[in-house]
Design an enzyme around this catalytic site. Sequence first.
Site: not given
Ligand code: PRP
Ligand code: URA
Length: 212
Positions: A107, A111, A203, A206
Amino acid sequence: MKEFKNVCILDHPLIRHKLAILRNKNTDTKQFRELVKEIATLMAYESFKDVPTQEIEIETPLEKTTQTIVKENSIAIVPILRAGLGMVDGILSLFPAAKVGHIGLYRNEETLEPEEYYCKLPQNIEEKVVMVVDPMLATGGSACDAISMLKKRGCKNIKLMCVIAAPEGVRKVASAHPDVTIYISTLDRCLNEHGYILPGLGDAGDRIFGTK
Ligand code: PRP
Ligand code: URA
């Protein structure tokens, strides 16, 4: 979420128990990882109720009989990187022969729109039941994009499994993809101004990989 027929909340005391520990900010990386995996196994048990099966002939010590087995080769698991990876082993523990594809999306923090950086899918994925997995369904942008990518490759039988969902994300995916059944274990309250789920767990990527 009664307005959406394709949303299924897998509510079970055992999942609630594990979720309570998962959400706790004091839960460390090792336990967090284990819990995500265990919850994925419990969710898979329920969400694959309609898995394709076949009849086979076997012989017990007493006689021949026809029995039902799962067509394991008919299943593909597709984690959305990174956090979705945390759910894969939990599902493979039930379906060890399932194929695994990967879709890399992150994400954009300003944005909140998903950006694609990787896609590698099993051969003949269009013939399989595809379970897209990601612990978090927040705005729904990542899940919607992943599902659209799979549809472009010809996939017709797609399911989505997320541990925690916000109403905003469920609405977005359910209306954009009414043919996709969405399995969640809990529906949280809302998103905050940064697109994080409340109460949520922070997150997920993380916390699974210990990167913060
Ligand atoms: C997080 C999560 C989803 C996304 C959800 O990933 O694991 O993939 O955000 O958010 P959305 O429904 O608003 O799209 P992130 O983009 O943080 O990446 P990561 O898994 O690499 O930490
Ligand atoms: N992605 C995450 O990992 N946590 C949230 O709460 C939203 C998006």
